[in-house]
Write an enzyme that holds these catalytic residues in place. Structure first.
Site, PDB file in Angstrom:
ATOM      1  CB  THR A 192       7.849   4.772   0.818  1.00  0.00           C
ATOM      2  OG1 THR A 192       7.794   6.187   1.035  1.00  0.00           O
ATOM      3  CG2 THR A 192       8.215   4.062   2.112  1.00  0.00           C
ATOM      4  CE1 TYR A 227       2.084   8.733  -4.522  1.00  0.00           C
ATOM      5  CE2 TYR A 227       0.174   8.124  -3.222  1.00  0.00           C
ATOM      6  CZ  TYR A 227       1.536   8.281  -3.341  1.00  0.00           C
ATOM      7  OH  TYR A 227       2.351   7.998  -2.278  1.00  0.00           O
ATOM      8  CG  LEU A 239       3.120  -0.328  -3.156  1.00  0.00           C
ATOM      9  CD1 LEU A 239       3.725  -1.604  -3.745  1.00  0.00           C
ATOM     10  CD2 LEU A 239       1.662  -0.559  -2.779  1.00  0.00           C
ATOM     11  CG  HIS A 240       3.913   5.843   1.247  1.00  0.00           C
ATOM     12  ND1 HIS A 240       5.097   6.476   0.921  1.00  0.00           N
ATOM     13  CD2 HIS A 240       2.941   6.469   0.551  1.00  0.00           C
ATOM     14  CE1 HIS A 240       4.849   7.448   0.060  1.00  0.00           C
ATOM     15  NE2 HIS A 240       3.548   7.462  -0.181  1.00  0.00           N
ATOM     16  CG  ASP A 241       1.326   2.659   5.581  1.00  0.00           C
ATOM     17  OD1 ASP A 241       2.243   3.492   5.707  1.00  0.00           O
ATOM     18  OD2 ASP A 241       0.149   2.900   5.897  1.00  0.00           O
TER      19      ASP A 241
END
Length: 303
Positions: A192, A227, A239-241
């Site tokens: 991610t 961030y 864009l983790h999720d």
């Protein structure tokens, strides 16, 4: 079209994941379940309903766990997601309310009613899923797949040097899920952190002149500013999720390796996800990602 339960702790990247999922025809979100994580469960449930209203979508929402299985709750990351969990952008309560059925019972009932069909995407602490497994162990053999955003197997953590935030929030729940026999794919910081949404994109969203794109530009701007405090000059956010959603839509976005994964449950390394070569090798770990292709796909679908 894959039937999907999306389990969220709705902060900003969850909101992006919800939008991406609901605008992707390959999957059908049959329900959203909520958990504590980026805020108290009351906030994450409200935020989920707010995001749905912004998107003009109607999906049932089921409120779930309000605390970890065993460890004391950690401080909520207001510095990352805002006091309200959505970049301080929640201006009024949602019109709709959550369903009366709880998240854990909803997960159990859907899996039993549709054996070997349901995919669960979990992008917050794994408490709801762990509680479901503990309450009704038979669902382990009935779930089609579980894709989680969590963990930092071959890289450092983002909450401690060892642990990723979702796993650290409830390591005992993660260990329960990983050792349950569920068919789990881990979409962790290993991949991610390679998916950067550039800050410049927000100008395009604002130029669209739509309430929904302005809303997402505002909350994502807050997230990117956070961030920048941790990664000066990064110029965007990971864009983790959304990547967990992307892996269900198109598994070819990533490459995987199969390992036996355990979670450290005490001491300085609490929440660390460890890949072991001995023992049963059942957990799929995403190790590489086609970041540019995924980003373009995400942007094409978002609104």
């Amino acid at each position: 079209m894959k039937p999907v339960i999306l389990d969220v702790d709705t902060g900003i990247d969850d909101a992006l994941a919800i939008a991406y999922a609901l605008n992707s025809p390959e999957i059908k979100i049959i329900g959203l379940t909520t958990c504590f994580g980026n805020g108290p469960v009351e906030y994450t449930t409200r935020n989920t309903l707010v995001v749905l209203e912004q998107l003009g979508k109607s999906v049932p929402v089921y409120s779930g766990a309000d605390k970890p299985l065993s460890r004391p709750p950690k401080k909520f990351p207001t510095h990352v997601h805002g006091e309200d969990g959505l970049g301080n952008r929640v201006e009024k309560p949602p019109v709709r309310e959550a369903e009366s059925e709880g998240a854990v019972d909803y997960i159990i009932n859907q899996v039993k009613q549709r054996p070997h069909e349901i995919t669960i995407i979990a992008v917050g602490p794994l408490t709801n899923l762990a509680l479901a497994v503990q309450k009704e162990p038979e669902i382990v053999s009935l779930v089609k797949e579980v894709v989680i955003m969590g963990g930092a197997v071959f890289v450092g953590g983002n909450t401690t040097p060892y642990s990723e935030a979702n796993i650290f929030a409830d390591p005992h729940a993660a260990e329960c899920v990983f050792s349950s026999g569920l068919p789990v794919t881990i979409v962790g910081l290993d991949v991610t952190m390679k998916t950067l949404l550039p800050n410049a994109i927000l100008a395009d969203w604002r130029a669209a002149g739509r309430e929904v794109s302005d809303f997402f530009a505002d909350i994502t701007s807050f997230y990117i500013q956070a961030y920048e405090t941790f990664h000066p000059g990064i110029g965007g956010c990971a864009l983790h999720d959304p990547l967990a959603v992307g892996v269900v839509i198109d598994p070819s976005f990533v490459k995987k390796e199969t390992w036996n994964v355990k979670v450290v449950l005490e001491g300085e390394e609490m929440g660390r996800t460890v890949a072991l070569s001995e023992g049963e090798q059942k957990i799929q770990i995403c190790t590489q990602v086609e970041a540019d292709r995924f980003l373009n796909h995400f942007l094409d679908r978002l609104f």
